[in-house]
Scaffold this active site. Structure first.
Site, PDB file in Angstrom:
ATOM      1  CE  LYS A  82     -33.705   7.444  24.063  1.00 32.04           C
ATOM      2  NZ  LYS A  82     -33.186   8.460  24.900  1.00 32.04           N
ATOM      3  CB  SER A 157     -33.997  12.094  23.874  1.00 23.03           C
ATOM      4  OG  SER A 157     -32.753  11.380  24.595  1.00 23.03           O
ATOM      5  CB  SER A 181     -32.939  11.561  28.210  1.00 23.39           C
ATOM      6  OG  SER A 181     -32.835  13.004  27.432  1.00 23.39           O
TER       7      SER A 181
END
Length: 476
Positions: A82, A157, A181
């Site tokens: 990420k 996220s 997330s």
């Protein structure tokens, strides 16, 4: 094996073949890169393509293996990282245009641990601005789409991570979780994850210029999104390897001692006044039945007050965000994310000053209640969301949208606040008027027992099947 067969392999299957010498790291990575090139343009899940360096690393792994080196636990497994976590030489942009040139001087612990295990990073995945939405879109890289269709948000996220791993781009996808997330993208895309408990996975970004707030430190964790529970058992022992840059890491083994007798599971359908959708209820029933069949003792009983803990915890987090982060959001965020934060502060009125300190202290009260409860019930089966997953940009639609996305998600952020490990696994594919979508449930485990949560996820998966197999039929 053909390239089309190789990218379909789970991380566990890949490791079995690379360790046996039946599959080279280069062939594994090449197949995953080909899959990424085929499906990522429509998804925009991977926003930094690392194909060139990935192939070079894979070839070096193969050369070392040929020279007699012992392969690592994740030898030849393609993974993604990420974009809010440091990877040496690449920007940790966090979806923010102003941070597009924030080049990491070194790897974060989770990246380093993946490398040490022989995994190969093929790309970096998308996140919303500041990694603070349950949907994934930003001005720097644009929107990520859900491989099930554009009627569902990819979650956030870690939305790029969830969409990529389920679409067959890599066997493991790194993500993190301060309020859901890891679990929002797992639920949106039908992936399997475990939100580790506080202190289990070492965390640090070498590019950071200041330490995070105390609640961010105690609520945020690093983890992985996978296509099967077995891949979590394979990979998480590597993820929890100690790193001195995280002084609060707890060096415990992945597997703890077995319990005497069958494990008791508390089961609840309580959604605290929010409507429980029939598809979510059906998913819970399937998960319950799967656990019973696997030998668990499931009892319908109410755990300590999740609603109170969740709302208190998120209002406290919003107090810390308001105090320490709002200035950065106002200065560097888009108008969209600034507007969303204003509604966050309405949905979760921030605790400030003395009240904030009191609510930070109250965290121990909730954790103690759960610790006592889980002496009898080491696992708790709960909904994740009361309704099927929401559409893209739902959180941009004012108070009603934010309430549907986050306001009702108390089963998510309550356990960040308390610091307990939580598994999230799909147990049903719903056929809704808008289109098909997976429905995930949650398994809350006793502190330090992520392995219990993943075992329960595996039992549920054995009944429901791997959601990726159904997805790939639709994508082909």
């Amino acid at each position: 094996m053909t390239s089309n067969e190789i990218w379909r392999l789970s991380a566990t299957e890949t490791v079995a073949r690379t360790h046996a010498g039946e599959l080279s790291a280069e062939d594994s990575i090449s197949a995953s890169i080909s899959r990424m090139n085929a499906v990522n343009p429509a998804l925009n899940a991977v926003v930094v393509d690392l194909s060139t360096e990935a192939l070079e690393r894979a070839r070096n792994l193969d050369k070392a293996r040929a020279a007699g080196a012992t392969p690592g636990a994740l030898h030849g497994v393609p993974v993604t990282i990420k974009i809010n976590v440091d990877q040496a030489g690449h920007a940790s942009s966090n979806g923010v245009t102003a941070l597009k040139d924030l080049i990491a001087p070194a790897d974060a612990p989770i990246v380093e641990n993946l490398h040490k295990a022989g995994a190969v990073v093929i790309g970096r995945t998308n996140t919303p601005e500041f990694s603070f939405r349950a949907d994934t879109d930003n001005p720097l890289f644009g929107r990520t789409h859900n491989p099930w269709g554009e009627h569902i948000s990819p979650g956030g996220s870690s939305g790029g991570a969830g969409a990529s791993v389920m679409a067959g781009i890599g066997g493991l996808a790194h993500g993190n979780d301060i309020g859901g997330s890891l679990r929002f993208p797992a639920a949106a895309n039908g992936a399997v994850t475990v939100k580790p408990g506080l202190g289990r996975v070492p965390a640090y970004n070498p590019s950071q210029s200041a330490e995070r707030g105390m609640l961010a430190q105690s609520m945020s964790v690093q983890g992985l999104l996978t296509r099967s529970a077995a891949d979590l058992h394979l990979s998480m022992p590597t993820m929890i390897a100690a790193d001195p840059r995280d002084p609060f890491h707890v060096p415990l083994p992945w597997r703890g001692a077995p319990l005497d007798g069958p494990i008791k599971v508390a089961f609840t359908k309580n959604t605290f006044g929010y409507e429980l959708h029939p598809e979510v209820e059906a998913a819970l029933d399937t998960a319950r039945d799967a656990l019973v069949d696997a030998g668990y003792v499931v009892e319908e009983v109410e755990p300590p007050n999740v609603f109170d803990a969740g709302r208190t915890g998120y209002r406290a987090l919003m107090g810390e965000v308001y105090t320490l982060m709002k200035q950065d959001v106002d200065a560097a965020g888009s108008q969209t994310v600034r507007d969303i934060f204003e509604v966050y502060f309405q949905e979760f009125p921030p605790f400030l000053e003395t009240d904030l300190l009191k609510m930070m202290a109250k965290r121990t009260h909730y954790a103690r209640e759960w610790s006592l409860f889980q002496e009898k019930y080491p696992l708790v089966l709960t909904p994740f969301l009361p309704q099927p997953f929401f559409k893209p940009d739902r959180d941009t639609e004012g108070a009603e949208g934010v309430h549907e996305v986050l306001g009702c998600a108390v089963y998510s952020y309550a356990f960040n606040y308390i610091g307990l490990p939580v598994g999230c696994v799909p147990s049903r594919l719903a056929d809704l008027p808008t289109g098909p979508q997976p429905i995930n449930v949650q398994i809350v485990a006793r502190r330090w027992r992520e392995d219990f949560a993943v075992d329960a996820c595996a039992a549920i998966e054995s009944r429901a099947g791997r959601m990726c197999d159904l997805l790939w039929e639709r994508m082909s």
